[in-house]
Write a protein that holds these residues in place. Structure first.
Motif, PDB file in Angstrom:
ATOM      1  N   TRP A  67       0.929  -1.240   0.170  1.00  0.00           N
ATOM      2  CA  TRP A  67      -0.092  -0.056  -0.046  1.00  0.00           C
ATOM      3  C   TRP A  67       0.971   1.461  -0.047  1.00  0.00           C
ATOM      4  CZ3 TRP A  67       0.692   3.509   3.870  1.00  0.00           C
ATOM      5  CH2 TRP A  67       1.348   3.033   5.197  1.00  0.00           C
ATOM      6  N   ARG A  68       2.240   1.230   0.401  1.00  0.00           N
ATOM      7  CA  ARG A  68       2.767   2.387   0.270  1.00  0.00           C
ATOM      8  C   ARG A  68       3.256   3.093  -0.881  1.00  0.00           C
ATOM      9  NH1 ARG A  68       7.606  -0.091   4.340  1.00  0.00           N
ATOM     10  NH2 ARG A  68       6.849  -1.953   3.079  1.00  0.00           N
ATOM     11  N   TYR A  69       3.225   2.156  -1.794  1.00  0.00           N
ATOM     12  CA  TYR A  69       3.433   2.766  -3.056  1.00  0.00           C
ATOM     13  C   TYR A  69       2.276   3.467  -3.574  1.00  0.00           C
ATOM     14  CZ  TYR A  69       7.626  -0.279  -3.150  1.00  0.00           C
ATOM     15  OH  TYR A  69       8.946  -0.664  -2.872  1.00  0.00           O
ATOM     16  N   LEU A  70       0.960   2.987  -3.395  1.00  0.00           N
ATOM     17  CA  LEU A  70       0.009   3.647  -4.042  1.00  0.00           C
ATOM     18  C   LEU A  70       0.051   4.988  -3.280  1.00  0.00           C
ATOM     19  CD1 LEU A  70      -2.747   4.006  -5.665  1.00  0.00           C
ATOM     20  CD2 LEU A  70      -3.746   2.627  -3.754  1.00  0.00           C
ATOM     21  N   VAL A  71       0.117   4.936  -1.859  1.00  0.00           N
ATOM     22  CA  VAL A  71      -0.035   6.096  -0.890  1.00  0.00           C
ATOM     23  C   VAL A  71       0.948   7.018  -1.563  1.00  0.00           C
ATOM     24  CG1 VAL A  71       0.164   7.134   1.128  1.00  0.00           C
ATOM     25  CG2 VAL A  71      -1.180   4.922   0.896  1.00  0.00           C
ATOM     26  N   THR A  72       2.156   6.832  -1.463  1.00  0.00           N
ATOM     27  CA  THR A  72       3.030   7.639  -2.029  1.00  0.00           C
ATOM     28  C   THR A  72       3.148   8.227  -3.517  1.00  0.00           C
ATOM     29  OG1 THR A  72       4.900   6.376  -0.960  1.00  0.00           O
ATOM     30  CG2 THR A  72       5.693   7.818  -2.574  1.00  0.00           C
ATOM     31  N   ALA A  73       2.407   7.491  -4.261  1.00  0.00           N
ATOM     32  CA  ALA A  73       2.201   8.019  -5.768  1.00  0.00           C
ATOM     33  C   ALA A  73       1.145   9.218  -5.485  1.00  0.00           C
ATOM     34  CB  ALA A  73       1.700   7.034  -6.497  1.00  0.00           C
ATOM     35  N   MET A  74      -0.034   8.843  -4.721  1.00  0.00           N
ATOM     36  CA  MET A  74      -1.214   9.614  -4.749  1.00  0.00           C
ATOM     37  C   MET A  74      -0.880  10.808  -4.009  1.00  0.00           C
ATOM     38  SD  MET A  74      -3.608   8.075  -6.074  1.00  0.00           S
ATOM     39  CE  MET A  74      -2.025   7.574  -7.393  1.00  0.00           C
ATOM     40  N   LEU A  75       0.023  10.788  -2.812  1.00  0.00           N
ATOM     41  CA  LEU A  75       0.483  12.118  -2.181  1.00  0.00           C
ATOM     42  C   LEU A  75       1.418  12.905  -3.078  1.00  0.00           C
ATOM     43  CD1 LEU A  75       1.683  10.532   1.425  1.00  0.00           C
ATOM     44  CD2 LEU A  75      -0.380  11.952   0.790  1.00  0.00           C
ATOM     45  N   ALA A  76       2.158  12.386  -3.916  1.00  0.00           N
ATOM     46  CA  ALA A  76       3.018  12.949  -4.806  1.00  0.00           C
ATOM     47  C   ALA A  76       1.952  13.587  -5.874  1.00  0.00           C
ATOM     48  CB  ALA A  76       3.773  12.284  -5.540  1.00  0.00           C
ATOM     49  N   ALA A  77       0.988  12.877  -6.184  1.00  0.00           N
ATOM     50  CA  ALA A  77       0.063  13.713  -7.165  1.00  0.00           C
ATOM     51  C   ALA A  77      -0.839  14.823  -6.646  1.00  0.00           C
ATOM     52  CB  ALA A  77      -0.943  12.930  -7.723  1.00  0.00           C
ATOM     53  N   LEU A  78      -1.052  14.554  -5.196  1.00  0.00           N
ATOM     54  CA  LEU A  78      -1.863  15.653  -4.515  1.00  0.00           C
ATOM     55  C   LEU A  78      -0.988  16.752  -4.342  1.00  0.00           C
ATOM     56  CD1 LEU A  78      -3.964  13.396  -2.010  1.00  0.00           C
ATOM     57  CD2 LEU A  78      -4.756  14.828  -3.688  1.00  0.00           C
ATOM     58  N   MET A  79       0.344  16.719  -3.955  1.00  0.00           N
ATOM     59  CA  MET A  79       1.156  17.772  -3.664  1.00  0.00           C
ATOM     60  C   MET A  79       1.441  18.544  -5.059  1.00  0.00           C
ATOM     61  SD  MET A  79       5.099  17.575  -2.397  1.00  0.00           S
ATOM     62  CE  MET A  79       5.828  17.412  -3.867  1.00  0.00           C
ATOM     63  N   THR A  80       1.397  17.943  -6.331  1.00  0.00           N
ATOM     64  CA  THR A  80       1.630  18.365  -7.462  1.00  0.00           C
ATOM     65  C   THR A  80       0.326  19.503  -7.856  1.00  0.00           C
ATOM     66  OG1 THR A  80       3.101  16.592  -8.079  1.00  0.00           O
ATOM     67  CG2 THR A  80       2.297  18.281  -9.714  1.00  0.00           C
ATOM     68  N   MET A  81      -0.797  18.819  -7.583  1.00  0.00           N
ATOM     69  CA  MET A  81      -1.801  19.698  -7.843  1.00  0.00           C
ATOM     70  C   MET A  81      -2.254  20.863  -6.966  1.00  0.00           C
ATOM     71  SD  MET A  81      -4.795  16.939  -8.906  1.00  0.00           S
ATOM     72  CE  MET A  81      -4.629  15.550  -7.610  1.00  0.00           C
ATOM     73  N   GLY A  82      -1.972  20.600  -5.505  1.00  0.00           N
ATOM     74  CA  GLY A  82      -2.038  21.655  -4.442  1.00  0.00           C
ATOM     75  C   GLY A  82      -0.837  22.649  -4.575  1.00  0.00           C
ATOM     76  N   LEU A  83       0.210  22.370  -4.967  1.00  0.00           N
ATOM     77  CA  LEU A  83       1.242  23.132  -4.990  1.00  0.00           C
ATOM     78  C   LEU A  83       1.866  23.398  -6.485  1.00  0.00           C
ATOM     79  CD1 LEU A  83       3.297  22.166  -1.682  1.00  0.00           C
ATOM     80  CD2 LEU A  83       1.718  23.706  -1.730  1.00  0.00           C
ATOM     81  N   HIS A  84       0.878  23.353  -7.202  1.00  0.00           N
ATOM     82  CA  HIS A  84       1.448  23.252  -8.505  1.00  0.00           C
ATOM     83  C   HIS A  84       2.309  24.778  -8.883  1.00  0.00           C
ATOM     84  CE1 HIS A  84       1.615  21.897 -12.761  1.00  0.00           C
ATOM     85  NE2 HIS A  84       1.020  23.341 -13.214  1.00  0.00           N
TER      86      HIS A  84
END
Length: 211
Positions: A67-84
């Motif tokens: 699960w850590r890989y999915l969570v890591t990828a999703m966090l990175a995507a959220l960070m990219t969208m939130g702090l674009h």
């Protein structure tokens, strides 16, 4: 052995995070919606590792079972969208994070192949596959010519990193030193190639060249 496994896991998750950012930024630049950004980020982050695990018999692939890989990828995507806006301030952000992910995955992929008892050739090839597989899938999904099929020094940089890893294993050098050296060499080669426009030769027909 525990220290080695911890280092390997860190490199794999760090590469996942870096590649997920590159995928999310590229997807956002293409105008994809939120689901599309998440999908591309995960595919880029875990695609190469999934191919590697299938090849070495590590079933189910860690990118799907941990699960850590999915969570890591999703966090990175959220960070990219939130702090674009912050991410966009970086010079060529996709290329920067792609180079970092390339370096980390080349090393972790070669390490895992060796850990599963495969020979030097398999370690080098699967290290490169881990490094470039996600980027190829990203470019295909975004309807672009994959970087490794162009003249840029990309897969060649991953090759250098994997060679350092297998050389370190052969000469019994310390794992941490070998990993950091391989990551640094791969990243520096890719960065310098981008900075100074180093390219591999391109062969064209005379008629094409004269057009």
């Amino acid at each position: 052995m525990l220290e080695f496994e911890t280092l390997y896991k860190f490199l794999d998750l760090a590469g996942t995070f870096a590649f997920a950012i590159s995928g999310a930024v590229a997807a956002k630049q293409r105008g994809l919606d939120m689901f599309g950004i998440f999908a591309v980020a995960f595919t880029v982050a875990c695609g190469g590792g999934i191919i590697r695990d299938l090849c070495i018999g590590a079933i189910p692939p860690v990118g799907l079972s941990d699960w850590r890989y999915l969570v890591t990828a999703m966090l990175a995507a959220l960070m990219t969208m939130g702090l674009h806006a912050l991410v966009e301030r970086l010079h060529q952000p996709v290329l920067l994070f792609d180079a970092l992910g390339l370096s980390l995955f080349a090393v972790s992929g070669a390490h895992k192949a060796l850990l599963y008892g495969h020979n030097t050739e398999v370690a080098i090839l699967l290290g490169m596959t881990t490094a470039v597989g996600g980027g190829v899938l990203r470019d295909v999904l975004l309807n672009r010519i994959p970087v490794i099929f162009q003249k840029e020094i990309y897969a060649s940089a991953a090759l250098v990193g994997t060679i350092v890893v297998v050389a370190g294993e052969y000469f019994r050098w310390p794992d941490t030193v070998v990993s950091l050296t391989a990551i640094a060499l791969c990243f520096i080669l890719r960065f310098l190639a981008l900075r100074y426009h180093w390219n591999l030769p391109v062969f064209r027909d005379k008629e094409t060249a004269n057009d």
